[in-house]
Enzyme design. Structure first.
Site, PDB file in Angstrom:
ATOM      1  N   ARG A  78      34.924  38.191  17.125  1.00 28.51           N
ATOM      2  CA  ARG A  78      34.279  37.933  18.580  1.00 28.51           C
ATOM      3  C   ARG A  78      33.315  38.079  18.666  1.00 28.51           C
ATOM      4  O   ARG A  78      32.270  37.491  19.565  1.00 28.51           O
ATOM      5  CB  ARG A  78      35.233  38.352  19.628  1.00 28.51           C
TER       6      ARG A  78
ATOM      7  N   PHE B  21      39.969  26.492  24.729  1.00 29.83           N
ATOM      8  CA  PHE B  21      41.518  27.497  24.563  1.00 29.83           C
ATOM      9  C   PHE B  21      41.097  29.281  25.038  1.00 29.83           C
ATOM     10  O   PHE B  21      41.428  29.650  24.044  1.00 29.83           O
ATOM     11  CB  PHE B  21      41.861  27.240  23.604  1.00 29.83           C
TER      12      PHE B  21
ATOM     13  N   ASP C 264      40.622  26.267  29.875  1.00 31.05           N
ATOM     14  CA  ASP C 264      42.127  26.323  29.254  1.00 31.05           C
ATOM     15  C   ASP C 264      42.913  26.185  30.199  1.00 31.05           C
ATOM     16  O   ASP C 264      42.773  25.370  31.190  1.00 31.05           O
ATOM     17  CB  ASP C 264      42.420  28.223  29.321  1.00 31.05           C
TER      18      ASP C 264
ATOM     19  N   ASP D 173      39.233  27.733  19.823  1.00 29.14           N
ATOM     20  CA  ASP D 173      40.734  28.720  19.448  1.00 29.14           C
ATOM     21  C   ASP D 173      42.242  28.023  20.184  1.00 29.14           C
ATOM     22  O   ASP D 173      42.930  29.261  20.698  1.00 29.14           O
ATOM     23  CB  ASP D 173      40.297  30.007  19.542  1.00 29.14           C
TER      24      ASP D 173
ATOM     25  N   CYS E 260      44.990  29.155  13.734  1.00 29.81           N
ATOM     26  CA  CYS E 260      46.081  29.906  13.678  1.00 29.81           C
ATOM     27  C   CYS E 260      47.537  29.368  12.662  1.00 29.81           C
ATOM     28  O   CYS E 260      48.440  29.890  12.687  1.00 29.81           O
ATOM     29  CB  CYS E 260      46.163  31.245  14.499  1.00 29.81           C
TER      30      CYS E 260
END
Ligand code: SAH
Length: 404
Positions: free
Chosen positions: A212, A228, A250, A301, A341
């Site tokens: 970030r 996201f 989102d 993300d 991730c």
């Protein structure tokens, strides 16, 4: 004590301190260990090489706790492991740049299946394995004892992977006082409200803290698209760093409602115009493409697309799709900060998928920076699976039509 003896051709990983023992690596089991109980682990010649926790229903049958043969893990051992793990974060928390961090990072901190995060006085634990569940009370007591200013320990053991361990989901108070409905934390000048009861994971994505900050360094004066977004994350870092506009997208209206409150708590010295869009990112990127919208800085993300190696194909298609679309929305010289991730997606594979996306998008992109999970999420060298989060900061550099 209950004992497992390894297969001669399958003992290498354990002898070299990999913490997972798969069922196929075990030749014999003597005794009848209960779920989560400690077993002695012996090499093929019968020599003890350490101790681990027994997971009878999982393919990963034993998770190693100690590789010191005469050290038999007991309550004191577990409490000490927790206290040591917390102490390793002491200097970081004392610096005061944040009041939230990961305290225990599972296998990489010598406590398989145990995650503990700290949010401004509240420790939140996630116990993913039979062994972690077995030591639950000791873990909670040790956190209360060893974390400075800890007011309570909240259990968020509602991860899907517990099913594989024969465990049902559990949440609730383990020690100390009930946490407030929303806990306010800070990262530098950025403020976040964290819902430890219903939020994702333990409530927040602490693992992206450093990324970030990296994204913030590209945000001054930029039109930013934060895909996201969850509760604001990267977009708040961009806002604090002087972005011109920030658009959060989102699928979760609840997450965006918290993002809205976080945006009000966080500095906005450049007076950025901020938008919150409840939408599917795959569709929203296509909509922006059709509208001809352009951005200077785009963040992708997404959640984990691949859980296992089997779902890798579908995952890579998903990554390629969103990256290709995002690259097309970049202004010349624009920045794409893109993340994965999924543990099954290696950094090399992720870069390859992005390269294919760039080729199809007809954009030449440079890797400017690589990111990984923050330093309070360390990776044990003998456990490379611990590295799950990777990111690329890509810059649109030049292309056939627009030499720059
Ligand atoms: N960037 C955030 C964390 C993102 S977590 C941070 O730094 O805190 C992934 C987010 O993706 C979740 O909030 C989830 O609601 C959202 N999500 C999952 N699938 C989605 C989709 N298809 N479209 C939009 N959002 C989605």
């Amino acid at each position: 004590m209950n004992k497992v003896i390894l297969h001669p051709r399958r003992e290498y990983a354990t002898v070299h301190h990999h913490p997972w023992i798969f069922s196929g690596a075990i030749r014999t089991v003597s005794g009848s260990p209960g779920i989560g109980e400690t077993v002695a682990v012996c090499d093929a010649r019968g020599t003890c090489i350490g101790h681990g926790s027994w997971s009878p229903s999982s393919q990963i049958r034993v998770r190693m706790l100690s590789f010191v043969p005469d050290e038999v893990p007991d309550a004191t051992f577990i409490r000490k492991r927790v206290a040591e793990s917390v102490a390793r974060r002491g200097a970081f928390l004392a610096r005061g740049a944040t009041n939230a961090c990961r305290l225990v990072n599972a296998e990489s901190d010598g406590l398989p299946g145990v995650v503990a995060d700290f949010y401004n006085g509240v420790a939140v634990v996630q116990l993913a394995t039979a062994g972690a569940e077995f030591w639950k009370d000791e873990i909670a007591a040790a956190l209360m004892e060893s974390v400075p200013g800890c007011t309570g320990v909240w259990n968020r053991s509602d991860v899907d992977s517990r099913v594989r361990e024969g465990l049902s989901p559990e949440t609730g108070l383990l020690a100390g006082a009930e946490p407030p409905e929303l806990i306010e934390i800070y990262e530098g000048t950025i403020r976040y409200l964290v819902d430890v009861r219903k939020g994702h994971k333990t409530g927040f994505y602490l693992d992206q803290r450093e990324a970030r900050a990296t994204v913030g360094s590209y945000a001054k004066g930029a039109d930013v698209l934060n895909c996201f977004s969850y509760t604001g994350g990267f977009g708040l870092a961009a806002q604090a760093a002087g972005a011109r506009t920030v658009t959060h997208v989102d699928a979760s209206a609840d997450a965006l409602e918290i993002a809205r409150r976080n945006a009000e708590l966080t500095p906005n010295s450049a007076g950025a115009a901020i938008d919150f869009i409840v939408a599917d990112v795959f569709k929203q990127l296509r909509l922006y493409r059709d509208q001809g919208r352009q951005f200077d800085l785009i963040v992708l993300d997404p959640p984990k697309f691949a859980d296992t190696k089997a779902s890798l194909m579908r995952a890579t298609r998903g990554y390629k799709d969103i990256n290709l679309l995002a690259m097309k929305l970049l202004r010349p010289g624009g920045i794409l900060a893109t993340f994965s991730c999924s543990g099954a997606v290696t950094p090399e594979l992720f870069a390859k998928v992005c390269a294919e996306a760039a080729f199809d998008a007809k954009r030449d992109m440079q890797i400017v920076e690589r990111t990984r999970q923050a330093a309070d999420h360390p990776v044990l060298l003998s456990f490379p699976e611990g590295l799950y989060l990777k990111g690329l900061v890509l810059r649109h550099s030049f292309c056939g039509k627009c030499q720059m």
